[in-house]
Design a protein around this motif. Structure first.
Motif, PDB file in Angstrom:
ATOM      1  N   PRO A  36       0.813  -1.356   0.139  1.00 56.42           N
ATOM      2  CA  PRO A  36      -0.102  -0.259   0.053  1.00 56.42           C
ATOM      3  C   PRO A  36       0.771   1.323   0.035  1.00 56.42           C
ATOM      4  CG  PRO A  36      -0.646  -1.580   1.637  1.00 56.42           C
ATOM      5  CD  PRO A  36       0.518  -2.098   1.146  1.00 56.42           C
ATOM      6  N   LEU A  37       0.827   1.762  -1.152  1.00 52.41           N
ATOM      7  CA  LEU A  37       1.742   3.230  -1.181  1.00 52.41           C
ATOM      8  C   LEU A  37       0.994   4.305  -1.643  1.00 52.41           C
ATOM      9  CD1 LEU A  37       4.627   3.780  -1.091  1.00 52.41           C
ATOM     10  CD2 LEU A  37       4.949   3.508  -3.259  1.00 52.41           C
ATOM     11  N   PRO A  38       0.462   5.183  -0.824  1.00 55.24           N
ATOM     12  CA  PRO A  38      -0.262   6.400  -1.332  1.00 55.24           C
ATOM     13  C   PRO A  38       0.372   7.306  -2.112  1.00 55.24           C
ATOM     14  CG  PRO A  38      -0.457   6.106   1.018  1.00 55.24           C
ATOM     15  CD  PRO A  38       0.555   5.273   0.605  1.00 55.24           C
ATOM     16  N   GLU A  39       1.735   7.280  -2.267  1.00 56.11           N
ATOM     17  CA  GLU A  39       2.404   8.133  -3.289  1.00 56.11           C
ATOM     18  C   GLU A  39       2.029   7.534  -4.657  1.00 56.11           C
ATOM     19  OE1 GLU A  39       5.146   8.073   0.271  1.00 56.11           O
ATOM     20  OE2 GLU A  39       3.729   6.965  -0.588  1.00 56.11           O
ATOM     21  N   LEU A  40       2.241   6.124  -4.922  1.00 53.46           N
ATOM     22  CA  LEU A  40       1.840   5.619  -6.181  1.00 53.46           C
ATOM     23  C   LEU A  40       0.499   5.931  -6.663  1.00 53.46           C
ATOM     24  CD1 LEU A  40       2.936   3.823  -8.396  1.00 53.46           C
ATOM     25  CD2 LEU A  40       2.130   1.888  -7.089  1.00 53.46           C
ATOM     26  N   ASN A  41      -0.557   5.632  -5.677  1.00 47.69           N
ATOM     27  CA  ASN A  41      -1.805   5.602  -6.144  1.00 47.69           C
ATOM     28  C   ASN A  41      -2.207   7.169  -6.371  1.00 47.69           C
ATOM     29  OD1 ASN A  41      -1.444   2.908  -5.006  1.00 47.69           O
ATOM     30  ND2 ASN A  41      -3.628   2.824  -5.846  1.00 47.69           N
ATOM     31  N   ARG A  42      -1.791   8.004  -5.758  1.00 48.71           N
ATOM     32  CA  ARG A  42      -2.069   9.332  -5.922  1.00 48.71           C
ATOM     33  C   ARG A  42      -1.493   9.857  -7.266  1.00 48.71           C
ATOM     34  NH1 ARG A  42      -1.796  14.674  -5.884  1.00 48.71           N
ATOM     35  NH2 ARG A  42      -3.565  15.917  -4.461  1.00 48.71           N
ATOM     36  N   PHE A  43      -0.303   9.364  -7.659  1.00 48.73           N
ATOM     37  CA  PHE A  43       0.261   9.606  -8.776  1.00 48.73           C
ATOM     38  C   PHE A  43      -0.435   9.361 -10.082  1.00 48.73           C
ATOM     39  CE2 PHE A  43       2.808   7.339 -12.413  1.00 48.73           C
ATOM     40  CZ  PHE A  43       3.104   8.608 -12.763  1.00 48.73           C
ATOM     41  N   LEU A  44      -1.007   7.841  -9.722  1.00 44.53           N
ATOM     42  CA  LEU A  44      -1.625   7.302 -10.993  1.00 44.53           C
ATOM     43  C   LEU A  44      -3.165   7.948 -11.072  1.00 44.53           C
ATOM     44  CD1 LEU A  44      -0.995   3.547 -10.020  1.00 44.53           C
ATOM     45  CD2 LEU A  44      -0.357   4.751 -12.130  1.00 44.53           C
ATOM     46  N   TYR A  45      -3.682   8.172  -9.959  1.00 40.00           N
ATOM     47  CA  TYR A  45      -4.934   9.162 -10.160  1.00 40.00           C
ATOM     48  C   TYR A  45      -4.729  10.316 -10.645  1.00 40.00           C
ATOM     49  CZ  TYR A  45      -8.982  10.958  -8.195  1.00 40.00           C
ATOM     50  OH  TYR A  45     -10.382  11.789  -7.838  1.00 40.00           O
ATOM     51  N   THR A  46      -3.865  11.035 -10.522  1.00 37.16           N
ATOM     52  CA  THR A  46      -3.609  12.265 -11.227  1.00 37.16           C
ATOM     53  C   THR A  46      -3.083  12.136 -12.533  1.00 37.16           C
ATOM     54  OG1 THR A  46      -1.622  13.024  -9.821  1.00 37.16           O
ATOM     55  CG2 THR A  46      -3.481  13.665  -8.774  1.00 37.16           C
ATOM     56  N   ALA A  47      -2.137  11.330 -12.799  1.00 36.87           N
ATOM     57  CA  ALA A  47      -1.713  11.319 -13.961  1.00 36.87           C
ATOM     58  C   ALA A  47      -2.648  10.751 -15.221  1.00 36.87           C
ATOM     59  CB  ALA A  47      -0.299  10.332 -14.236  1.00 36.87           C
ATOM     60  N   VAL A  48      -3.590   9.852 -14.589  1.00 32.73           N
ATOM     61  CA  VAL A  48      -4.644   9.226 -15.603  1.00 32.73           C
ATOM     62  C   VAL A  48      -5.710  10.082 -15.672  1.00 32.73           C
ATOM     63  CG1 VAL A  48      -6.142   7.440 -15.708  1.00 32.73           C
ATOM     64  CG2 VAL A  48      -3.946   6.866 -15.256  1.00 32.73           C
ATOM     65  N   GLY A  49      -6.191  10.592 -14.404  1.00 32.15           N
ATOM     66  CA  GLY A  49      -7.450  11.366 -14.311  1.00 32.15           C
ATOM     67  C   GLY A  49      -7.514  12.850 -14.454  1.00 32.15           C
ATOM     68  N   GLY A  50      -6.327  13.455 -14.601  1.00 30.78           N
ATOM     69  CA  GLY A  50      -6.148  14.883 -14.448  1.00 30.78           C
ATOM     70  C   GLY A  50      -6.982  15.624 -15.643  1.00 30.78           C
ATOM     71  N   ASP A  51      -6.910  14.766 -16.859  1.00 35.25           N
ATOM     72  CA  ASP A  51      -7.639  15.146 -17.993  1.00 35.25           C
ATOM     73  C   ASP A  51      -9.325  14.982 -18.116  1.00 35.25           C
ATOM     74  OD1 ASP A  51      -5.226  16.393 -18.874  1.00 35.25           O
ATOM     75  OD2 ASP A  51      -4.977  14.917 -20.378  1.00 35.25           O
ATOM     76  N   TRP A  52      -9.737  14.153 -17.079  1.00 39.41           N
ATOM     77  CA  TRP A  52     -10.973  13.691 -17.006  1.00 39.41           C
ATOM     78  C   TRP A  52     -11.635  14.161 -15.622  1.00 39.41           C
ATOM     79  CZ3 TRP A  52     -10.848  13.101 -21.805  1.00 39.41           C
ATOM     80  CH2 TRP A  52      -9.789  12.603 -22.444  1.00 39.41           C
ATOM     81  N   TYR A  53     -11.428  15.175 -15.024  1.00 45.37           N
ATOM     82  CA  TYR A  53     -11.821  15.741 -14.077  1.00 45.37           C
ATOM     83  C   TYR A  53     -12.245  14.764 -12.684  1.00 45.37           C
ATOM     84  CZ  TYR A  53     -13.411  19.136 -17.573  1.00 45.37           C
ATOM     85  OH  TYR A  53     -13.474  20.064 -18.533  1.00 45.37           O
TER      86      TYR A  53
END
Length: 180
Positions: A36-53
């Motif tokens: 469980p690594l919050p840094e990784l999942n937050r990175f993925l969340y913003t890198a993937v979802g940043g263009d999709w609100y």
């Protein structure tokens, strides 16, 4: 200014309903992030979802992320293209043995190469391996333009739609403030 936001709910009720996508060449590597690594999942969340609100989790603290991830019901599977992080699928086993595809997508640079269909195929296989009774997902008109078609192409069937009027969300955030 407002707009109509439509949310589509899709499900698969048996593993044999999956219509696999072709495997891209060279075959990308997909691996479970077992720590469980919050840094990784937050990175993925913003890198993937940043263009999709994707904004629901932006206010989460480190403790919020860790509380979410440090549960046996949650799995994160990361797609790598030639050693580079390209996307992910996050699965959550829920009460009643449903497994939700909680988040899924590619970093924009990797869209349009057949990686999304492959990642979704693997993600659905992994969801069924969690002893799912049903695999489900929701997407909306703010998500990537290929999302709904990809879900349907993999065999997920629409079971509900909701349309609501929402305030204009403005421009998407991108992967971090000022990135676009």
């Amino acid at each position: 200014m407002s707009y109509a936001l439509t949310t589509h709910y899709l499900e698969m009720t048996a593993p044999d309903q999956l219509v696999p996508a072709r495997t891209p060449e060279p075959e990308p590597h997909i691996e479970q992030a077992c720590v469980p690594l919050p840094e990784l999942n937050r990175f993925l969340y913003t890198a993937v979802g940043g263009d999709w609100y994707w904004r629901d989790r932006l206010a989460w603290s480190y403790a919020d992320w860790l509380q979410w991830l440090d549960r046996p019901e949650v799995q994160t599977w990361v797609l790598y293209d030639r050693g580079t992080t390209a996307g992910y699928v996050e699965l959550e086993r829920q009460a009643g043995d449903d497994v939700e595809i909680a988040y899924f997508g590619l970093i924009p640079r990797f869209i349009g190469r057949g990686l999304g269909g492959h990642l979704l195929t693997v993600g659905i296989h992994k969801a069924w391996a969690m002893q799912a009774r049903r695999v489900w997902v929701h997407t909306c008109t703010l998500d990537g333009p290929a999302a709904l078609a990809n879900y349907r192409a993999r065999g997920l069937r629409l079971y509900r739609e909701e349309t609501v009027e929402r305030a204009d969300p403005g421009a998407p955030d991108g992967p971090w403030p000022g990135a676009r």
